[in-house]
Design an enzyme around this catalytic site. Structure first.
Site, mmCIF file in Angstrom:
data_model
loop_
_atom_site.group_PDB
_atom_site.id
_atom_site.type_symbol
_atom_site.label_atom_id
_atom_site.label_comp_id
_atom_site.label_asym_id
_atom_site.label_seq_id
_atom_site.Cartn_x
_atom_site.Cartn_y
_atom_site.Cartn_z
ATOM 1 N N ARG A 135 65.202 -0.941 -60.107
ATOM 2 C CA ARG A 135 65.973 -1.416 -61.060
ATOM 3 C C ARG A 135 66.790 -2.091 -62.307
ATOM 4 O O ARG A 135 67.738 -1.483 -62.945
ATOM 5 C CB ARG A 135 67.339 -0.414 -60.750
ATOM 6 C CG ARG A 135 67.442 1.247 -59.643
ATOM 7 C CD ARG A 135 67.868 2.301 -58.659
ATOM 8 N NE ARG A 135 67.510 3.190 -58.915
ATOM 9 C CZ ARG A 135 66.985 3.810 -57.500
ATOM 10 N NH1 ARG A 135 67.134 2.720 -56.595
ATOM 11 N NH2 ARG A 135 66.761 5.041 -57.938
ATOM 12 N N HIS A 153 57.321 -5.554 -57.557
ATOM 13 C CA HIS A 153 57.755 -6.439 -58.044
ATOM 14 C C HIS A 153 57.593 -7.120 -56.843
ATOM 15 O O HIS A 153 56.764 -7.663 -55.938
ATOM 16 C CB HIS A 153 59.397 -6.909 -57.824
ATOM 17 C CG HIS A 153 60.767 -6.081 -57.555
ATOM 18 N ND1 HIS A 153 60.503 -6.576 -55.770
ATOM 19 C CD2 HIS A 153 61.100 -4.774 -57.502
ATOM 20 C CE1 HIS A 153 61.658 -5.945 -55.612
ATOM 21 N NE2 HIS A 153 61.912 -4.417 -56.273
ATOM 22 N N GLN A 199 63.725 12.484 -53.225
ATOM 23 C CA GLN A 199 64.891 11.533 -52.473
ATOM 24 C C GLN A 199 66.506 11.471 -53.539
ATOM 25 O O GLN A 199 67.205 11.043 -53.499
ATOM 26 C CB GLN A 199 64.394 10.314 -51.831
ATOM 27 C CG GLN A 199 64.105 9.505 -52.879
ATOM 28 C CD GLN A 199 63.146 8.511 -51.919
ATOM 29 O OE1 GLN A 199 62.149 8.709 -51.681
ATOM 30 N NE2 GLN A 199 63.411 7.301 -52.275
ATOM 31 N N ASP A 255 66.857 -2.240 -48.263
ATOM 32 C CA ASP A 255 66.919 -0.557 -48.562
ATOM 33 C C ASP A 255 67.505 -1.540 -46.844
ATOM 34 O O ASP A 255 66.770 -0.912 -45.993
ATOM 35 C CB ASP A 255 66.229 -0.368 -48.817
ATOM 36 C CG ASP A 255 66.362 0.354 -49.903
ATOM 37 O OD1 ASP A 255 66.789 0.643 -50.911
ATOM 38 O OD2 ASP A 255 65.168 -0.339 -50.468
ATOM 39 N N HIS A 314 58.709 -6.915 -53.205
ATOM 40 C CA HIS A 314 57.476 -5.551 -52.373
ATOM 41 C C HIS A 314 56.579 -6.129 -52.382
ATOM 42 O O HIS A 314 55.486 -5.993 -51.278
ATOM 43 C CB HIS A 314 57.006 -4.549 -54.004
ATOM 44 C CG HIS A 314 57.826 -3.590 -54.420
ATOM 45 N ND1 HIS A 314 58.067 -3.289 -55.206
ATOM 46 C CD2 HIS A 314 58.507 -2.444 -53.602
ATOM 47 C CE1 HIS A 314 59.186 -2.859 -55.774
ATOM 48 N NE2 HIS A 314 59.219 -1.670 -54.772
#
Ligand code: AMP
Length: 298
Positions: A184, A32, A58, A147, A35
């Protein structure tokens, strides 16, 4: 743009070395604008090499590894529209000889927030990032502030294990209502999508309280949690010191406001890093800025 699928083809990256920094952007695909903003930053810094790999180690059992969106053709099209030098999109069997082989043990920064709630997550992240650093040997690697704990845990690994790579944390890209872009978010239906904006509203509102002078961590964390009432379940709402993620009673210096909540079947995270030292409360980066010399593209 060179598409690389196997380890042996990685030798083709040698053609990029010596022409300025090789800049790695690790992703799990389903790209998206968040990124792509990292890739643009990488292109400004040198030859951008993007990795696309949904890393099985992960994800814990019961998490969304199987359901995680995958669309390599669309991702490649988006990357080709930028100045991306190469994409490394390996198959899992190309990356891992054994998923229970040698792994990286995360440091103390992984002991709180997501690390405390997703056992094994940062071990998986650090192991795949260490492998990507070794396979691609980048000069610089760009990660998203979205993150935030991941940036800090990788920074700790680079420091403690002496990886010869400089890290850059890039700002979080948001939708018009403040929701942080995330692969997500596609799990959300219309009602959930509307409610998901409460994560950013919580962070932004509590920033206002801090700007007004409130410094008590417990009082501010209580407010963060109240603003998250639109989520289906609160995972955490915490304020921690940067960069080591300690938990001071009163805010001072650089801090991160970090939230995680379940909305529908999506577990969403967001954060805001602030410098609340002397003077105005201002947004801050998580990592030290690159030395000026590293910013030049040769
Ligand atoms: P992922 O594919 O989710 O593993 O993310 C790959 C990289 O993109 C990570 O460094 C993320 O922190 C970063 N990223 C994810 N969402 C955003 C966003 N909304 N803005 C900026 N960077 C992001």
């Amino acid at each position: 743009m060179d598409l690389i699928r196997t380890r042996s083809e990685l030798s083709r990256l040698d053609g990029l070395r010596g022409r300025g920094p090789l800049v790695l952007v690790p992703t799990m695909g389903a790209l998206h604008d968040g990124h792509l903003s990292l890739v643009r930053r990488a292109c400004d810094l040198g030859s951008a090499v993007v990795t696309i790999f949904v890393n099985p180690t992960q994800f814990a059992p019961g998490e969304d590894f199987a359901a995680y969106p995958r669309d390599l053709a669309r991702d490649l099209e988006a990357l080709a529209g930028l100045d991306t030098a190469a994409v490394f999109a390996p198959l899992p069997e190309e990356m891992y000889r054994a998923t229970d082989g040698v792994a990286v043990v995360p440091g103390p920064r992984a002991g709180v927030l997501c690390g405390a709630r997703r056992p094994g997550h940062f071990r998986g992240v650090l192991t795949v990032v260490a492998k990507l650093f070794n396979l691609l040997r980048p000069d610089i690697a760009v990660f998203g502030r979205k993150d935030g704990q991941q940036c800090l845990v990788i920074d700790e690994m680079v420091r403690d294990l002496d990886f010869p790579v400089a890290l850059v944390d890039a700002p979080t890209r948001r939708e018009a209502d403040g929701l942080a872009m995330s692969s997500r978010n596609r799990y959300l239906d219309d009602d959930e999508r509307r409610r998901a904006a409460c994560l950013w509203r919580a962070l932004d509102s509590v920033r206002g309280l801090i700007a007004d002078g409130e410094r008590e961590t417990a009082a501010l964390e209580e407010q963060l949690a109240l603003f998250l009432a639109d989520a289906d379940a609160l995972d955490y709402a915490e304020i921690r010191a940067l960069p080591d993620l300690g938990h001071p009673e009163r805010l001072d210096g650089r801090v991160i406001l970090a939230v995680a909540a379940q909305v529908g079947r999506a577990r969403l995270i967001d954060n805001l890093a602030l410098d609340v030292g002397a003077g105005a409360v201002v947004e801050t980066s998580l990592l030290r800025p690159l030395p000026a010399a590293r910013k030049e593209r040769n």
